[in-house]
Write an enzyme that holds these catalytic residues in place. Structure first.
Site, mmCIF file in Angstrom:
data_model
loop_
_atom_site.group_PDB
_atom_site.id
_atom_site.type_symbol
_atom_site.label_atom_id
_atom_site.label_comp_id
_atom_site.label_asym_id
_atom_site.label_seq_id
_atom_site.Cartn_x
_atom_site.Cartn_y
_atom_site.Cartn_z
ATOM 1 N N GLU A 50 -6.693 5.007 8.200
ATOM 2 C CA GLU A 50 -6.537 6.238 7.007
ATOM 3 C C GLU A 50 -7.620 6.705 6.666
ATOM 4 O O GLU A 50 -7.610 7.939 6.904
ATOM 5 C CB GLU A 50 -5.659 6.507 6.203
ATOM 6 C CG GLU A 50 -4.566 6.098 7.457
ATOM 7 C CD GLU A 50 -2.671 5.547 6.629
ATOM 8 O OE1 GLU A 50 -3.333 5.776 5.531
ATOM 9 O OE2 GLU A 50 -2.036 4.800 7.603
ATOM 10 N N ASN B 59 0.672 -1.280 0.000
ATOM 11 C CA ASN B 59 0.222 0.355 0.004
ATOM 12 C C ASN B 59 1.280 1.524 -0.277
ATOM 13 O O ASN B 59 1.539 1.407 1.211
ATOM 14 C CB ASN B 59 -0.541 -0.016 0.899
ATOM 15 C CG ASN B 59 -1.826 1.184 1.500
ATOM 16 O OD1 ASN B 59 -2.314 1.983 0.513
ATOM 17 N ND2 ASN B 59 -2.410 1.027 2.322
ATOM 18 N N SER C 208 3.502 -2.036 10.466
ATOM 19 C CA SER C 208 5.300 -2.151 10.783
ATOM 20 C C SER C 208 5.281 -3.799 9.901
ATOM 21 O O SER C 208 6.497 -4.548 11.028
ATOM 22 C CB SER C 208 5.495 -1.757 12.779
ATOM 23 O OG SER C 208 5.092 -0.763 12.415
ATOM 24 N N HIS D 254 -9.546 1.925 4.847
ATOM 25 C CA HIS D 254 -8.422 1.525 5.802
ATOM 26 C C HIS D 254 -8.516 2.441 6.113
ATOM 27 O O HIS D 254 -9.201 3.172 6.738
ATOM 28 C CB HIS D 254 -7.103 2.048 4.413
ATOM 29 C CG HIS D 254 -5.633 2.118 5.495
ATOM 30 N ND1 HIS D 254 -5.372 2.614 6.243
ATOM 31 C CD2 HIS D 254 -5.122 1.291 4.889
ATOM 32 C CE1 HIS D 254 -3.584 2.277 6.667
ATOM 33 N NE2 HIS D 254 -3.783 1.601 6.003
ATOM 34 N N GLU E 263 -5.253 -5.142 10.796
ATOM 35 C CA GLU E 263 -4.195 -3.915 10.979
ATOM 36 C C GLU E 263 -4.718 -2.977 11.910
ATOM 37 O O GLU E 263 -5.345 -2.277 11.930
ATOM 38 C CB GLU E 263 -4.214 -2.949 9.764
ATOM 39 C CG GLU E 263 -3.415 -3.260 8.086
ATOM 40 C CD GLU E 263 -3.326 -2.321 7.266
ATOM 41 O OE1 GLU E 263 -2.210 -2.610 6.499
ATOM 42 O OE2 GLU E 263 -3.535 -0.953 7.399
ATOM 43 N N LYS F 272 0.071 4.201 -0.805
ATOM 44 C CA LYS F 272 -0.408 5.512 0.009
ATOM 45 C C LYS F 272 -0.294 6.786 -0.843
ATOM 46 O O LYS F 272 -0.249 6.191 -1.590
ATOM 47 C CB LYS F 272 -0.198 5.726 1.699
ATOM 48 C CG LYS F 272 -0.050 4.541 2.482
ATOM 49 C CD LYS F 272 0.598 4.944 4.223
ATOM 50 C CE LYS F 272 0.126 3.516 4.530
ATOM 51 N NZ LYS F 272 0.022 3.196 6.705
ATOM 52 N N GLY G 65 3.206 2.138 10.816
ATOM 53 C CA GLY G 65 3.757 3.245 10.457
ATOM 54 C C GLY G 65 5.091 3.653 12.138
ATOM 55 O O GLY G 65 4.517 4.583 11.834
HETATM 56 P P1 13P Z 1 2.693 0.312 7.789
HETATM 57 O O1 13P Z 1 3.616 -1.042 6.977
HETATM 58 O O2 13P Z 1 3.787 1.265 7.060
HETATM 59 O O3 13P Z 1 2.812 0.144 9.252
HETATM 60 O O4 13P Z 1 2.032 0.544 7.210
HETATM 61 C C1 13P Z 1 0.686 -0.192 6.893
HETATM 62 C C2 13P Z 1 -0.227 -0.364 6.934
HETATM 63 O O5 13P Z 1 -1.450 0.819 6.543
HETATM 64 C C3 13P Z 1 -0.776 -0.767 5.391
HETATM 65 O O6 13P Z 1 -1.266 -0.640 4.646
#
Ligand code: 13P
Length: 256
Positions: free
Chosen positions: A102, A11, A218, A100, A172, A13, A178
């Protein structure tokens, strides 16, 4: 024994221009050519990068699946700034990430809109990667499994059993995204098993056996193999480590 095919999806982003994305895909492809028979590899660039990504994948004959990061549930209409599922199928998207955390936090996605998006993605012939996961306060209140079960029950409602079998769910935990923090592989597997059981209760044992449940949050080359060794984890949704070819390829190799 399970016949589920491992999936490692990146992903991206809000990173990469379309040119940067095309180069990244070629770099990834060079490093995972030996693995992509055994592990499904997917990349999810921003909307603006999908066309270039799809062109590189086709012209270079790469076995890399393509995904978008969101979709609107309506087929078309006066929805300024939105993208429909049909626009994504035209770009040969295989997957769409839906719900997601976010999108839920910053763009108002709810379990109800997630469900409408999941169904729009299936109706257009693509596969949703439906995200779920708890905030730290929920984890600390020991309510993770009931919280995630409610998200999955609402988000995956109203599917056919064939659709439920094709569904991909990404677990997740928000506090792991992150941050460099992760649950233990066993704790992640417990939630993934409970997600599988939820799908089983809704759509029967064949759907429970077939639904792919990814872990995200992560994931790095150093910890990927531990998650992939768990019986109910069928791959990963990778954020930061998907933006460079070397770590992403190492995560793909760990899924063999
Ligand atoms: P990270 O791997 O940067 O923690 O992000 C995970 C994520 O949100 C994937 O959709």
């Amino acid at each position: 024994m399970t016949t589920r095919h491992m999936l490692v999806a990146g992903n991206w982003k809000m990173h990469t221009t379309s040119g940067e994305g095309a180069v990244l895909i070629q770099d990834i492809a060079q490093r995972v050519e030996e693995e992509w028979n055994e592990v499904e590899v997917a990349v999810c660039p921003p909307f603006t990068g999908l066309k270039a990504a799809s062109t590189v994948i086709e012209l270079d004959g790469l076995r890399i699946s393509l995904g978008a990061q969101d979709v609107h549930w309506e087929a078309e209409g006066a929805y300024t700034g939105a993208i429909s599922a049909r626009m994504l199928t035209e770009l040969r998207c295989d997957y769409v990430i839906v719900g997601h955390s976010e999108r839920r936090e910053f763009f108002g996605d709810t379990d109800q809109s997630v469900n409408k998006k999941v169904r729009a993605v299936f109706d257009a012939g693509m596969t949703p990667i439906m995200c779920c996961g708890e905030a730290l306060t929920v984890r600390e209140a020991l309510e993770t499994e009931s919280f995630v079960r409610a998200q999955v029950t609402a988000g995956a409602a109203g599917l056919t059993s064939t659709e439920a079998q094709r569904l991909v769910i990404a677990y997740e935990p928000i506090w792991a995204i992150g941050t460099g923090r992760t649950p233990t592989p066993e704790a992640a597997n417990d939630v993934c098993r409970s997600i599988r059981a939820t799908i089983g209760a809704m759509y029967g044992p064949p759907a429970a056996m077939a639904v792919r449940v990814l872990y995200g949050g992560s994931v790095k080359p150093e910890n990927a193999a531990m998650f992939f060794a768990e019986p109910d984890i069928d791959g990963a949704l990778v954020g930061g480590a998907a933006l460079k070819a070397d770590p992403f390829a190492d995560i793909v190799k760990a899924a063999r």
